[in-house]
Design an enzyme around this catalytic site. Structure first.
Site: not given
Ligand code: NAD
Length: 473
Positions: A39-40, A42, A114, A185-186, A274, A460
């Site tokens: 499942g990794g 996700c 692997g 996003v996270i 990441r 609707h």
């Molecule tokens: P991100 O790159 O979206 O955001 C990280 C943020 O941290 C950036 O805005 C950056 O400017 C900031 N930052 C970095 N160093 C910093 C510092 N020293 N001080 C203050 N701010 C700093 O990365 P993420 O939120 O960790 O997500 C990782 C990946 O996982 C992304 O590619 C995201 O699309 C994916 N993800 C997707 C979903 C979703 O689809 N709902 C959910 C979670 C994660």
């Protein structure tokens, strides 16, 4: 012991297991190697666990305001242990589902790590020392080894209670106060979870706005909504160090407009992106670097990388013939659905079939409350490219379903080419945005115009009516 396959896939996430299922359609004898849980990221440490936690949090928030709907309860409380227990059950159910699919499709799953020996040989090293190693001979290899949280080089980042999303997702209690480094996003999804549970959340973001890749208006609106829920958000602020205050709490020092500030909390989440995961993936027969050069030892296989990510062409091929890669390990959007699409298309290429997915248009969703979703161009991007565009915006406060469910906050924004009237992008911030964005994705992929989208009858009352209204206004 050596086994022969048509395809060996390394990594059992949404890229790996979906690729295996696609390969089964073409009768490829396929092996899938997974060192951890199937499942990794996700399923085990990303989309599914966060959305399960968010679901509980949203329910809790809704129950607290149920009297608005004429529904009264006595004591509304939550148990993080039980929320976590339910999350673990959901994950197990979904893992069982994938395992059953692998079995049904006669995909051989190996538990272990692997390691690619050359373009046609992979060894599986069991994590437990006692288990024997297995050698696989294969026509092709697909690397789908994913990504891991990036750990920023901030002094104090290894202190206890400074966590990545992997660790915070499993925490059975709630920090009274949490500082989140990173407003991506996270960061935003955890701010939504923890603020809903009554935790004091502070977000520190380096760029001038949160969710910097999304529509500017969405960033501003989310900041406002979270502020109302008690979340402090500092943008244009860089975290410089973390220190323990001696009483079990953590001081996070950040620089905002040249002034050193600090926030004290019980836990810190580092959510700064990441990075591709390739540890232990290649044997000494390979050289992984950005460019092949004359100093490369003779006989070595060159894997082209870009800041640690494996570079691939449009078909998912790496620089070594017969080795493909897909998903987070190749960088890009780092989204589960993008990973699946890339991996399935790579298998189509191996089978000499047309690709299934159009990967140029990848929707992105943020599961805050209200939800956020976007696809194609934002208004700013269109402007930067000098395009002449029409921007249409529909407020969900005029949508019946949104009003009756007290979720009227939000809007749908559509960007279309002025001349052709073709839809170029859409951004939404409203209930069910993550479900509804697919209609815009379908429109963009198929080159539909605003009028073609408007010709569809939406039932609707539904949230979807907001889509019809947005392209008609
Ligand atoms: P991100 O790159 O979206 O955001 C990280 C943020 O941290 C950036 O805005 C950056 O400017 C900031 N930052 C970095 N160093 C910093 C510092 N020293 N001080 C203050 N701010 C700093 O990365 P993420 O939120 O960790 O997500 C990782 C990946 O996982 C992304 O590619 C995201 O699309 C994916 N993800 C997707 C979903 C979703 O689809 N709902 C959910 C979670 C994660």
């Amino acid at each position: 012991m050596e086994q022969r396959f048509d395809l060996v896939i390394i990594g059992g996430g949404p890229a790996g297991y979906e690729a295996a299922l696609e390969a089964a359609k073409y009768k490829m004898k396929t092996a899938l190697i997974e060192k951890d849980e199937i499942g990794g990221t996700c399923l085990n440490r990303g989309c599914i666990p966060t959305k399960t936690l968010l679901h509980s949090c949203e329910l809790y928030a809704q129950m607290k305001k149920s009297s608005v709907f004429g529904v009264h309860g006595d004591e509304i409380r939550y148990s993080m242990e039980e929320i976590q227990g339910r999350k673990d059950e959901v994950l197990e159910t979904l893992r069982d589902g994938i395992r059953a699919l692998m079995k049904k499709n006669r995909i051989t799953v190996y538990d272990g790590r692997g390691r690619i020996l050359d373009a046609n040989h992979v060894e599986v090293c069991a994590e437990e020392a006692m288990a024997p190693e297995v050698f696989l001979e294969t026509r092709r290899i697909l690397i789908a080894s994913g990504s891991v949280p990036a750990v920023p080089p901030i002094p104090g980042i290894r202190l206890p209670n400074v966590l990545t999303s992997d660790e915070l997702l499993d925490k059975k209690d709630v920090f009274p106060a949490l500082t989140i480094i990173g407003g991506g996003v996270i960061g935003m999804e955890f701010a939504a979870i923890y603020s809903a549970l009554g935790c004091k959340v502070t977000v520190i973001e380096f760029l001038d706005r949160i969710l910097a890749n999304m529509d500017r208006e969405i960033s501003q609106n989310l900041k406002m909504i979270l502020k109302k829920r008690g979340v402090d958000i500092f943008t244009g602020a860089r975290v410089e160090e973390i220190v323990a205050d001696g009483s079990g709490r953590l001081i996070c020092r950040y620089r905002e407009k040249d002034v050193l500030q600090e926030v004290v909390s019980d836990g810190i989440l580092a959510a700064v992106g990441r990075r591709a995961y390739t540890e232990g993936l290649f044997s000494d027969a390979f050289v992984c670097k950005e460019e092949a050069d004359v100093n490369m030892p003779a006989g070595k296989l060159f894997i082209k990388t870009d800041r640690g990510r494996i570079c691939v062409d449009n078909f998912g091929r790496t620089s070594v013939p017969d080795i493909y890669a897909a998903g987070d390990v190749t960088g890009g959007a780092m989204l589960a659905h993008a990973a699946t699409a890339q991996a399935v298309n790579a298998v189509c290429h191996m089978a000499e079939k047309e690709p299934v997915f159009s990967v140029k248009c990848i929707p992105g969703c943020v599961y805050t409350d209200p939800e956020i979703a976007g696809v194609g161009m934002t208004q700013d991007e269109a402007k930067k490219e000098g395009l002449h565009v029409i921007v249409k915006k529909y407020p969900m406060s005029a949508n019946g379903k949104s009003v009756l469910s007290a979720q009227e906050r939000g809007f749908v924004k559509v960007i279309a080419d002025e001349e052709s009237r073709r839809v170029l992008g859409a951004q939404m911030m409203c209930a069910r945005a993550s479900d509804m964005i697919s209609q815009f994705t379908a429109a963009i992929v198929n080159g539909l115009t605003l009028e073609q989208m408007a010709s569809v009858i939406y039932p609707h009352p539904t949230f979807c009516e907001g889509i019809g209204e947005s392209v008609r206004v």
